[in-house]
Design a protein around this motif. Sequence first.
Motif, short mmCIF file in Angstrom:
data_model
loop_
_atom_site.label_atom_id
_atom_site.label_comp_id
_atom_site.label_asym_id
_atom_site.label_seq_id
_atom_site.Cartn_x
_atom_site.Cartn_y
_atom_site.Cartn_z
N ARG A 1 0.54 -1.07 0.13
CA ARG A 1 0.00 0.17 0.07
C ARG A 1 1.33 1.16 0.18
O ARG A 1 2.10 1.55 1.01
CB ARG A 1 -1.36 0.40 2.27
CG ARG A 1 -2.27 -1.12 1.07
CD ARG A 1 -2.97 -1.05 1.56
NE ARG A 1 -2.36 -1.67 3.86
CZ ARG A 1 -2.18 -2.46 4.04
NH1 ARG A 1 -2.77 -3.64 3.28
NH2 ARG A 1 -1.48 -2.61 5.20
N LEU B 1 -5.31 6.74 2.73
CA LEU B 1 -5.79 6.53 3.67
C LEU B 1 -7.15 6.77 3.87
O LEU B 1 -7.81 6.40 5.19
CB LEU B 1 -5.07 8.34 4.84
CG LEU B 1 -4.30 7.96 4.83
CD1 LEU B 1 -3.90 9.40 5.69
CD2 LEU B 1 -2.80 7.40 5.45
N HIS C 1 -9.19 3.19 6.25
CA HIS C 1 -8.79 3.22 7.35
C HIS C 1 -10.28 4.28 7.74
O HIS C 1 -10.58 3.86 8.48
CB HIS C 1 -7.50 3.74 7.48
CG HIS C 1 -6.32 2.94 7.20
ND1 HIS C 1 -6.47 1.56 7.69
CD2 HIS C 1 -5.85 2.72 6.78
CE1 HIS C 1 -5.21 1.21 8.13
NE2 HIS C 1 -4.66 1.74 6.98
N GLU D 1 -4.41 3.34 14.65
CA GLU D 1 -4.17 2.65 13.27
C GLU D 1 -3.90 3.63 11.62
O GLU D 1 -3.15 2.69 11.58
CB GLU D 1 -5.85 2.81 13.15
CG GLU D 1 -6.38 1.83 11.55
CD GLU D 1 -8.17 1.17 11.63
OE1 GLU D 1 -8.17 0.84 12.56
OE2 GLU D 1 -8.28 1.23 9.95
N LEU D 2 -3.40 4.26 11.88
CA LEU D 2 -3.25 5.20 10.85
C LEU D 2 -1.60 5.14 10.65
O LEU D 2 -1.29 4.63 9.89
CB LEU D 2 -3.31 6.85 10.65
CG LEU D 2 -5.53 6.87 9.85
CD1 LEU D 2 -5.05 8.68 10.16
CD2 LEU D 2 -5.74 6.73 8.56
N ASP E 1 -0.02 1.59 10.11
CA ASP E 1 -0.59 0.65 9.12
C ASP E 1 0.35 0.10 8.60
O ASP E 1 1.54 0.31 8.38
CB ASP E 1 -0.92 1.96 7.74
CG ASP E 1 -1.57 0.81 6.22
OD1 ASP E 1 -0.79 -0.14 5.85
OD2 ASP E 1 -2.88 0.74 5.75
N SER E 2 0.69 -1.73 8.58
CA SER E 2 2.11 -1.93 8.55
C SER E 2 2.97 -1.74 6.52
O SER E 2 3.46 -1.90 7.04
CB SER E 2 2.02 -3.48 8.52
OG SER E 2 1.32 -4.25 7.51
N GLN E 3 2.04 -1.22 5.86
CA GLN E 3 3.12 -1.42 4.47
C GLN E 3 3.05 -0.29 4.25
O GLN E 3 4.19 0.87 3.68
CB GLN E 3 1.91 -2.35 3.45
CG GLN E 3 1.39 -3.21 4.18
CD GLN E 3 0.72 -4.25 1.96
OE1 GLN E 3 0.10 -3.29 1.43
NE2 GLN E 3 1.47 -5.37 2.04
N LEU E 4 1.96 0.73 4.52
CA LEU E 4 2.29 2.42 4.57
C LEU E 4 3.70 3.19 5.35
O LEU E 4 4.35 3.54 5.26
CB LEU E 4 1.24 3.18 4.61
CG LEU E 4 0.00 3.29 3.68
CD1 LEU E 4 -1.45 4.25 4.25
CD2 LEU E 4 0.12 3.84 2.68
N ARG E 5 3.63 2.11 6.29
CA ARG E 5 4.00 2.67 7.12
C ARG E 5 6.33 2.68 6.48
O ARG E 5 7.12 3.70 6.79
CB ARG E 5 4.90 1.93 8.72
CG ARG E 5 5.53 2.30 9.80
CD ARG E 5 5.77 1.72 10.65
NE ARG E 5 6.17 2.22 11.61
CZ ARG E 5 7.67 1.37 12.21
NH1 ARG E 5 8.36 1.48 10.47
NH2 ARG E 5 8.49 2.18 13.16
#
Lengths: 431, 431
Positions: free
Chosen positions: A56, B68, B71, B90-91, B94-98
């Motif tokens: 993402r 985003l 979410h 939660e934002l 986010d393990s991928q956006l991070r």
Amino acid sequence: MARITGVDVLDIRFPTSRELDGSDAMNPDPDYSAAYVVLRTDGDVDGHGLAFTIGRGNDVQAAAIQALAPHVLGREVPRDAAALGALSRELVGDSQLRWLGPEKGVVHMAIGAVVNAAWDLAARLANRPLWMFMAEMSPEELVSVVDFRYLSDAITPDEALALLEAAEPGRAERMSVLLAEGYPAYTTSPGWLGYSDEKLAGLARQAVADGFDMIKLKVGGDLDDDVRRMRLARAAVGDGVRIAVDANQRWDVADAVRWMKELAEFDPYWIEEPTSPDDVLGHLAIAQAVRPIRVATGEHVQNRVVFKQLLASGAIDVLQLDAARVGGVNENIAILLLAAKFGVPVCPHAGGVGLCELVQHLAMFDFVAVSGTWENRVIEWVDHLHEHFVTPATVHNGRYTTPTAPGFSAEIHPASLHRFAYPSGPEWSTS
Amino acid sequence: MARITGVDVLDIRFPTSRELDGSDAMNPDPDYSAAYVVLRTDGDVDGHGLAFTIGRGNDVQAAAIQALAPHVLGREVPRDAAALGALSRELVGDSQLRWLGPEKGVVHMAIGAVVNAAWDLAARLANRPLWMFMAEMSPEELVSVVDFRYLSDAITPDEALALLEAAEPGRAERMSVLLAEGYPAYTTSPGWLGYSDEKLAGLARQAVADGFDMIKLKVGGDLDDDVRRMRLARAAVGDGVRIAVDANQRWDVADAVRWMKELAEFDPYWIEEPTSPDDVLGHLAIAQAVRPIRVATGEHVQNRVVFKQLLASGAIDVLQLDAARVGGVNENIAILLLAAKFGVPVCPHAGGVGLCELVQHLAMFDFVAVSGTWENRVIEWVDHLHEHFVTPATVHNGRYTTPTAPGFSAEIHPASLHRFAYPSGPEWSTS
């Protein structure tokens, strides 16, 4: 006089989360992805680059690369240090885009992708693998591509020049050695958190059988689990093999110190990303508490300014260069020069998509023209997704094979670009 | 039970570069812009937020906010600390956006915009201006919205709770004082680099006539020019008025020290952004060399981890909170708590588009519920673009008027959203 006539930007994603390859304490379900850029020219040769992400947001990363296109379109094809320095300065210096960083995050990674594609193009035109193209530049040329802004309290252009000149006499000999012997590698493949104990132990034994003398385990989720896995791994590989551990930023300072005290009996070689990559003083506190275990970081270190501080303060013992996080080859030369100045070994981060392909060139350039040694240096190796690359990185008997094909090795096969295009490619649209 | 039913994201740009308002040593030609977000609900009230940029790349910023949306869509409308804490976690988590940050740059600013819009929504539903909505939360609620990851070596939740509890008895009295007197302001309007000497001196005199006891000049382009402009400004305002100077990251460490030695005779109140916002140790070196001149930074400080280091090391004397750089209200509460712990005054950055509107709430919350004082504290004021806001910030006699309208004051008039939409709005498509 050839010009850049097009900038293709592609959102490419591999569904790696389906297999738990790449799972760690902070990244449980990555879909390894590339915001992929091709600099098209009106000549015979194009330039390829990429920003690596884990799923993402790869569209956001692609949009940032697209935002740089006006700086590149119509530009004369870069062939030398002057052109490659000018391009980097123009991209980093965009006075409006700069606000979005500055020199960090999505926009900086986009600059890295474009700059790396330009170096790929220049190296192909010179008919050289990138590491050799770089290593044949004069010390003056190499210094000229570096942005020394914010670095002068740690290293000046004159100091950088002296470092490079000191390494110059041995370049030719080290090139021969490199071509004959390859470059030392270590493997992370046994240690992903999602793997069972059996798979971990089996892969660790296999790594040693394959010629590696260093492996790496992911840690940081649960201390009891990590002690058990580290014990298993040590039993599997024996005492002569180095085992690094990697917490992927999971801990606060006190957690890191507590965890490493517990793991110390298994002789971990380094602790990687113990805490936030932004926390210079946190890394320093951890380093002072866990010695002789080394502290390593870099894959998420945003730019040369943070590396400068990590090095100057003594916060890291190992610098993990990343090819696709900072502003491309130019900034990575700055980082290699800083590491050489402070005497810290560079052990690049790799894995993901194309990171092995890219970073091998930087480590080999370092060996030939900057640090002049591979002592205590080793490149990460993760054996997946290489089949998508036109000139994939390869490792034999624990060493990277020195690439000889022209360019930066970032080019992905057209069939893979088609299949894994997101969301329209067959891999995504039919699943 | 109302839900969020839509996420509108707009690319809004104001052509400020035509007038050289906002010109400084690193940002010569900004077009002040907002990646603007509206959280639409199935109730009567929407939430408004924005990320501030200076032109190119605002589309990338908008794309990050759009990323985003999954979410947020379908989520119950947030009304309290529990919901606002959960959304932020939660934002950020986010393990991928991070990977695209982590917690910095475009993605983190996008999180800030969405989180701020959610606080706007919650405050409107409570029929309170945001500062009051926050200041009416219990210490436990406030602590619960903060992410203490990476902070525990500097401040623990228990310490934060104790700080907030210590300030609790005076809350009601300070609310009354704030509503009666407003909050101290200073003005940057005289000091943009693009202005002539005459305009600078005239605006400086006007600032004093308007009731300000502090102004700010942009510096860093040319030392002789800066000495001349600083002398002019000091002559214009006299000795009783504070003059801060702002280098907008233009210098290396040694440049900053040299420059400030030359400007010292004109008694600068602080030097703002002397060097890279990433350079904690550089700021520390500068601070030690230029005292008693204060060192200030913050508008480009990416997150709480860097602020933690700046504070804990003694590298800054003034913390310049920004409402639209970090991950929104939640992270700014963490930063206010850190500043209170280390006894450093918070003087927020403002200007741009909507930053005055937003940040006044955070400074006023700090006054009522955290630091409990406005001694040595002052909010920046730049008098442009306020006419586009539904409830604009206003300053009278050198003080911000305490806002009383419900929400976070970020809402832009629909007519302005239409006119300045980029690139389709009439301001851009017909010019």
